[in-house]
Design a protein around this motif. Sequence first.
Motif, PDB file in Angstrom:
ATOM      1  N   PHE A   1       0.832  -1.206   0.000  1.00  0.00           N
ATOM      2  CA  PHE A   1       0.000   0.000   0.000  1.00  0.00           C
ATOM      3  C   PHE A   1       0.867   1.255   0.000  1.00  0.00           C
ATOM      4  O   PHE A   1       0.659   2.178  -0.791  1.00  0.00           O
ATOM      5  N   PHE A   2       1.864   1.304   0.879  1.00  0.00           N
ATOM      6  CA  PHE A   2       2.728   2.484   0.954  1.00  0.00           C
ATOM      7  C   PHE A   2       3.592   2.612  -0.305  1.00  0.00           C
ATOM      8  O   PHE A   2       3.868   3.722  -0.754  1.00  0.00           O
ATOM      9  N   VAL A   3       4.009   1.483  -0.858  1.00  0.00           N
ATOM     10  CA  VAL A   3       4.760   1.532  -2.116  1.00  0.00           C
ATOM     11  C   VAL A   3       3.889   2.126  -3.222  1.00  0.00           C
ATOM     12  O   VAL A   3       4.350   2.950  -4.021  1.00  0.00           O
ATOM     13  N   SER A   4       2.619   1.728  -3.267  1.00  0.00           N
ATOM     14  CA  SER A   4       1.724   2.235  -4.311  1.00  0.00           C
ATOM     15  C   SER A   4       1.503   3.736  -4.178  1.00  0.00           C
ATOM     16  O   SER A   4       1.357   4.441  -5.184  1.00  0.00           O
ATOM     17  N   ILE A   5       1.475   4.243  -2.946  1.00  0.00           N
ATOM     18  CA  ILE A   5       1.347   5.693  -2.751  1.00  0.00           C
ATOM     19  C   ILE A   5       2.573   6.411  -3.314  1.00  0.00           C
ATOM     20  O   ILE A   5       2.459   7.424  -4.015  1.00  0.00           O
ATOM     21  N   GLY A   6       3.745   5.882  -3.011  1.00  0.00           N
ATOM     22  CA  GLY A   6       4.975   6.492  -3.520  1.00  0.00           C
ATOM     23  C   GLY A   6       5.028   6.515  -5.033  1.00  0.00           C
ATOM     24  O   GLY A   6       5.554   7.462  -5.639  1.00  0.00           O
ATOM     25  N   MET A   7       4.447   5.504  -5.670  1.00  0.00           N
ATOM     26  CA  MET A   7       4.453   5.433  -7.133  1.00  0.00           C
ATOM     27  C   MET A   7       3.616   6.543  -7.762  1.00  0.00           C
ATOM     28  O   MET A   7       3.860   6.956  -8.899  1.00  0.00           O
ATOM     29  N   LEU A   8       2.624   7.026  -7.031  1.00  0.00           N
ATOM     30  CA  LEU A   8       1.762   8.091  -7.559  1.00  0.00           C
ATOM     31  C   LEU A   8       2.403   9.476  -7.458  1.00  0.00           C
ATOM     32  O   LEU A   8       1.918  10.428  -8.073  1.00  0.00           O
TER      33      LEU A   8
END
Length: 550
Positions: free
Chosen positions: A289-296
């Motif tokens: 989840f936190f990785v996906s936020i960083g990708m945005l």
Amino acid sequence: MHDATPLIATIVGGLVLAFIFGAIAHRLRLPVLAGYLVAGVVAGPFTPGYVADAHLAQELADLGVILLMFGVGLHFSLKDLLSVKAISIPGAAVQMAVATGLGMALGAFLGWPLAQGFVFGLALSVASTVVLLRAMEERRLLDSDRGRIAVGWLIVEDLAMVLALVLLPAIGGFLGGEQAGASASIGALLETVAWTIGKVTLFVALMLIVGKRAIPWVLQAVSASGSRELFRLAVLAMALGIAFGAAHLFDVSFELGAFFAGMMMGESKLSQRAAEETLPLRDAFAVLFFVSIGMLFNPHVLVEQPWVVLAACLIIIVGKSVAAFAIVRAFGRPPKTALTIATSLAQIGEFSFILAGLGVSLGLLSEQARDILLAAAIVSILINPLLFAVLDRWIARHEADVPDDGPSIAGHTVLVGYGRVGRRVLAELQAEGTRTLVIESDEDAVRELRGTSEVEFVVGNAAVAAVLDEANLAGARALIVAVSDPFEGGQVVRAARALRPDLPIVARAHSQECVAHLDGLGASNVIYGEQELAHSMFAAVRAPVDRAGH
């Protein structure tokens, strides 16, 4: 081959990068969440090198949020939810209104259309489920009064966002969106509102009437089969299946559906086992989840719109926190509770991103405003653990509750943790006349300790040096660490060993790896539960007791 397996590449790339940057962050004494977010930025489309599939990463992250809310529901009864409704419902409503109003004021100052300011402010008003619950779990607050208020507040926000996500397309025409049309009428709007509320009500009623009986029954039946694998599969199938069904049949969010599934499963005596079975998957997907936020995150927005990002951060961290603090205090709750709720809500996350994406698709939110929102979310998530660290130190300094003679106590045993094991240890120590001082942070356990005049105790986190000083560790004869979490126990052992190199420290462990971990941090003796049980069973076989007295 890489193009043919984007799912595997996304999972492997996300977890490997999260581990690398998480370890670096931990080494630098930064929150590991910072490392996960940086891993996402590295894997995102705005930086050179490896680029993960952002869509798949978001879907994997959604699984983590579902499992997380399911785990919370397992420990959260309907009685707990109703016990905080008087503060959670008006509190969440007023706090969301304040944050939305501040966002609209910022939008007006920047010359944005009214619709864009409204969607932007609404996105700033709702906290991240993952961030809030992680902070609560780390401090063992979910079963406390503060934890119940925070989760109740979160559920109200989730319900409000479910309604907002359904209504936003319907009111887009009124707000000036690109999809204005025939649906932009008062009659259609009222019909949409009524239909949405009706479906949510039907889902809740179905879970309370049918789910409350059916889910524990299924769990008990599967457990009777004796297959651990089948039991684990049943737990996951019900958690994900109910969440999926709630979203597609009743337009309820995945998170809310999973929460009610967990709450109904919590009626079973096997709820603790169910929680343990979902824990590894929950943690792994929470990282994604936190990785996906960083990708945005587009770093360029920090250069192009630094002051707007700062203003949005202030609304999230200061505006929401002040509003939440004032509301909780207005209900007569102590400052510690008000500060905990305020700190918990000083961030935004998954629902904000969903709302922002919908706003862009409807023409109600510009891509630049979405990037500002994402940047503010990243900053708030990074700062939130630091705010909790400050709060922990404040509580340890101002709220430590020690008997009058606490600091002067000497020659005593310090017991950390008043759970199931801690209670038994305390009973044994009292039976042999050993003077004992308990350190505990859970509010329910503290309430029980207050009702027992024979027990001396300190309220606080035992890993904090100030709390150990209050317990007069310098004058203690021994320290017993009875908390179940090996990492939490390790922090206590390390802090205590730094203060007293000669102090006998006894800790508990659940595996050989935990034994090695606690040994390495300075524990004098580590009790491995399964090993001690095996020794006792072997001794019972070698020297059986003659029950007949012969």
